[in-house]
Write a protein that holds these residues in place. Structure first.
Motif, PDB file in Angstrom:
ATOM      1  N   GLY A 163     -18.515 -26.406  26.423  1.00  0.00           N
ATOM      2  CA  GLY A 163     -19.622 -26.055  25.921  1.00  0.00           C
ATOM      3  C   GLY A 163     -19.314 -24.501  25.553  1.00  0.00           C
ATOM      4  O   GLY A 163     -19.838 -24.233  24.679  1.00  0.00           O
ATOM      5  N   LEU A 164     -18.990 -23.391  26.394  1.00  0.00           N
ATOM      6  CA  LEU A 164     -18.737 -22.285  26.230  1.00  0.00           C
ATOM      7  C   LEU A 164     -17.366 -21.938  25.444  1.00  0.00           C
ATOM      8  O   LEU A 164     -16.290 -22.853  25.368  1.00  0.00           O
ATOM      9  CB  LEU A 164     -18.675 -21.343  27.342  1.00  0.00           C
ATOM     10  N   PRO A 165     -17.282 -21.698  24.119  1.00  0.00           N
ATOM     11  CA  PRO A 165     -16.332 -21.436  23.265  1.00  0.00           C
ATOM     12  C   PRO A 165     -14.969 -20.535  24.395  1.00  0.00           C
ATOM     13  O   PRO A 165     -15.026 -18.941  24.771  1.00  0.00           O
ATOM     14  CB  PRO A 165     -16.660 -20.316  22.437  1.00  0.00           C
ATOM     15  N   LYS A 166     -13.821 -21.265  23.289  1.00  0.00           N
ATOM     16  CA  LYS A 166     -12.949 -20.869  23.899  1.00  0.00           C
ATOM     17  C   LYS A 166     -11.692 -20.284  23.351  1.00  0.00           C
ATOM     18  O   LYS A 166     -11.569 -21.087  22.680  1.00  0.00           O
ATOM     19  CB  LYS A 166     -12.260 -21.111  25.381  1.00  0.00           C
ATOM     20  N   ILE A 167     -11.280 -19.090  23.250  1.00  0.00           N
ATOM     21  CA  ILE A 167      -9.906 -19.365  22.583  1.00  0.00           C
ATOM     22  C   ILE A 167      -8.973 -18.318  23.167  1.00  0.00           C
ATOM     23  O   ILE A 167      -9.009 -17.972  23.542  1.00  0.00           O
ATOM     24  CB  ILE A 167     -10.384 -17.587  21.577  1.00  0.00           C
ATOM     25  N   TYR A 168      -7.682 -19.386  22.535  1.00  0.00           N
ATOM     26  CA  TYR A 168      -6.346 -18.926  23.563  1.00  0.00           C
ATOM     27  C   TYR A 168      -5.265 -17.962  22.491  1.00  0.00           C
ATOM     28  O   TYR A 168      -5.604 -18.664  21.799  1.00  0.00           O
ATOM     29  CB  TYR A 168      -5.471 -20.119  24.337  1.00  0.00           C
ATOM     30  N   ILE A 169      -4.655 -16.795  23.272  1.00  0.00           N
ATOM     31  CA  ILE A 169      -3.960 -16.553  21.396  1.00  0.00           C
ATOM     32  C   ILE A 169      -2.982 -16.347  22.732  1.00  0.00           C
ATOM     33  O   ILE A 169      -2.421 -15.009  23.329  1.00  0.00           O
ATOM     34  CB  ILE A 169      -4.341 -14.771  21.661  1.00  0.00           C
ATOM     35  N   LEU A 170      -1.728 -16.707  22.080  1.00  0.00           N
ATOM     36  CA  LEU A 170      -0.298 -17.223  22.717  1.00  0.00           C
ATOM     37  C   LEU A 170       0.212 -16.071  22.091  1.00  0.00           C
ATOM     38  O   LEU A 170       0.689 -16.172  20.751  1.00  0.00           O
ATOM     39  CB  LEU A 170      -0.163 -18.229  22.961  1.00  0.00           C
ATOM     40  N   CYS A 171       1.260 -15.118  23.039  1.00  0.00           N
ATOM     41  CA  CYS A 171       1.595 -14.610  22.232  1.00  0.00           C
ATOM     42  C   CYS A 171       3.766 -15.072  22.267  1.00  0.00           C
ATOM     43  O   CYS A 171       4.444 -15.504  23.711  1.00  0.00           O
ATOM     44  CB  CYS A 171       2.784 -13.438  22.818  1.00  0.00           C
ATOM     45  N   THR A 172       4.217 -15.804  20.965  1.00  0.00           N
ATOM     46  CA  THR A 172       5.544 -16.403  21.429  1.00  0.00           C
ATOM     47  C   THR A 172       6.247 -15.049  21.714  1.00  0.00           C
ATOM     48  O   THR A 172       7.671 -16.474  21.555  1.00  0.00           O
ATOM     49  CB  THR A 172       5.523 -16.697  19.684  1.00  0.00           C
ATOM     50  N   GLU A 173       6.084 -14.218  21.669  1.00  0.00           N
ATOM     51  CA  GLU A 173       7.471 -13.357  22.011  1.00  0.00           C
ATOM     52  C   GLU A 173       7.689 -12.888  23.108  1.00  0.00           C
ATOM     53  O   GLU A 173       8.323 -12.267  24.036  1.00  0.00           O
ATOM     54  CB  GLU A 173       7.958 -12.427  21.461  1.00  0.00           C
ATOM     55  N   SER A 174       6.864 -13.502  24.180  1.00  0.00           N
ATOM     56  CA  SER A 174       6.482 -13.446  25.368  1.00  0.00           C
ATOM     57  C   SER A 174       7.273 -13.393  26.811  1.00  0.00           C
ATOM     58  O   SER A 174       7.746 -14.880  26.278  1.00  0.00           O
ATOM     59  CB  SER A 174       5.170 -13.102  26.047  1.00  0.00           C
ATOM     60  N   GLU A 175       7.114 -12.653  27.136  1.00  0.00           N
ATOM     61  CA  GLU A 175       8.445 -12.942  28.493  1.00  0.00           C
ATOM     62  C   GLU A 175       7.874 -13.605  29.410  1.00  0.00           C
ATOM     63  O   GLU A 175       8.171 -14.140  30.336  1.00  0.00           O
ATOM     64  CB  GLU A 175       8.954 -10.938  28.884  1.00  0.00           C
ATOM     65  N   PHE A 176       6.426 -14.377  30.142  1.00  0.00           N
ATOM     66  CA  PHE A 176       5.996 -14.861  30.250  1.00  0.00           C
ATOM     67  C   PHE A 176       5.466 -16.356  30.002  1.00  0.00           C
ATOM     68  O   PHE A 176       4.414 -17.247  29.361  1.00  0.00           O
ATOM     69  CB  PHE A 176       4.848 -14.349  30.537  1.00  0.00           C
ATOM     70  N   VAL A 177       6.172 -16.456  28.606  1.00  0.00           N
ATOM     71  CA  VAL A 177       6.319 -17.870  27.987  1.00  0.00           C
ATOM     72  C   VAL A 177       6.744 -18.876  28.850  1.00  0.00           C
ATOM     73  O   VAL A 177       5.542 -20.104  28.487  1.00  0.00           O
ATOM     74  CB  VAL A 177       7.911 -18.076  26.450  1.00  0.00           C
ATOM     75  N   THR A 178       6.921 -19.106  29.980  1.00  0.00           N
ATOM     76  CA  THR A 178       6.950 -20.382  30.811  1.00  0.00           C
ATOM     77  C   THR A 178       5.387 -20.314  31.424  1.00  0.00           C
ATOM     78  O   THR A 178       5.067 -21.406  31.812  1.00  0.00           O
ATOM     79  CB  THR A 178       7.993 -20.298  31.493  1.00  0.00           C
ATOM     80  N   VAL A 179       4.751 -19.152  31.506  1.00  0.00           N
ATOM     81  CA  VAL A 179       3.952 -19.512  31.835  1.00  0.00           C
ATOM     82  C   VAL A 179       2.611 -19.431  30.888  1.00  0.00           C
ATOM     83  O   VAL A 179       1.748 -20.813  31.035  1.00  0.00           O
ATOM     84  CB  VAL A 179       2.838 -18.228  32.565  1.00  0.00           C
ATOM     85  N   THR A 180       2.620 -19.519  29.663  1.00  0.00           N
ATOM     86  CA  THR A 180       1.982 -19.681  28.938  1.00  0.00           C
ATOM     87  C   THR A 180       1.786 -21.262  28.790  1.00  0.00           C
ATOM     88  O   THR A 180       1.320 -21.627  28.056  1.00  0.00           O
ATOM     89  CB  THR A 180       2.044 -18.510  27.776  1.00  0.00           C
TER      90      THR A 180
END
Length: 224
Positions: A163-180
């Motif tokens: 019930g808590l609003p949650k927002i995820y902003i993914l950076c498409t050119e991130s070096e951590f793309v495997t994690v995101t």
């Protein structure tokens, strides 16, 4: 009718070196310890402070002398010590671990959670666990060490966050793309609980796209 101001508490990830920051931001910043800490948020704070919004951007204790539990306590103390209510918690990278822990301890104080290219743990997972789930050796990332905060597993009750609003902003050119990517899969399995957004930038949008990341945060959290 005048809009009510919001309160933002910003939690940085691993303590970035000024050398790395200067390359990303094309700047020439120098600090006493050569680290950025909470200063990574400096480019977006002026944007977030519009409409009289209150912003806290602390520097967490050194990762070699503290752990995840202590970082969670640091942020929790800022909220309770300043009598903050309806807090928008924003976490970048490892900071996703911290804001998850804080929110499960005091959900009544939090209005929404924002994960900026951040770790999104399930109960019993550490940052290193999440990296490994993405198919990478955590030690393959330059500068990432098995410091206490990164190997400590976060134990929490996920139902507290329902019930808590949650927002995820993914950076498409991130070096951590495997994690995101792991985070994106978790979000896809519970789409009604999330607002999912993307930015075409590297892992640190505060350096590369400060106005754009600020706009996304404001648009999706203001006066909830």
């Amino acid at each position: 009718m005048k809009a009510q101001a919001s309160t933002y508490v910003l939690v940085h990830g691993g303590n970035m070196s000024t050398e790395t920051w200067n390359k990303l931001a094309k700047s020439n910043i120098h600090t006493p310890d050569g680290k950025m800490g909470g200063r990574i948020w400096d480019p977006i704070i002026p944007f977030l402070q519009t409409y009289n919004n209150q912003v806290f951007a602390p520097t967490l204790k050194d990762e070699h002398q503290s752990n995840l539990t202590e970082h969670i306590e640091e942020i929790s103390t800022i909220i309770t010590g300043n009598h903050l209510e309806n807090v928008v918690l924003v976490g970048h990278s490892y900071g996703g671990m911290v804001i998850t822990g804080v929110a499960t301890m005091m959900p009544d104080k939090i209005s929404s959670l924002v994960y900026v290219d951040a770790a999104l743990p399930d109960p019993g997972q550490s940052l290193f666990d999440l990296i490994a789930l993405g198919g990478r050796d955590p030690l393959s990332f330059a500068g990432l060490e098995p410091a206490p905060p990164y190997v400590e597993k976060l134990e929490f009750n996920p139902q507290v966050l329902n019930g808590l609003p949650k927002i995820y902003i993914l950076c498409t050119e991130s070096e951590f793309v495997t994690v995101t990517h792991v985070a994106r899969e978790k979000i896809a399995s519970h789409p009604k609980e999330w607002t999912y957004l993307e930015l075409p930038t590297s892992h640190v949008p505060m350096a590369s796209m400060p106005e754009q990341i600020s706009q996304l945060i404001l648009e999706n959290t203001a006066n909830r």
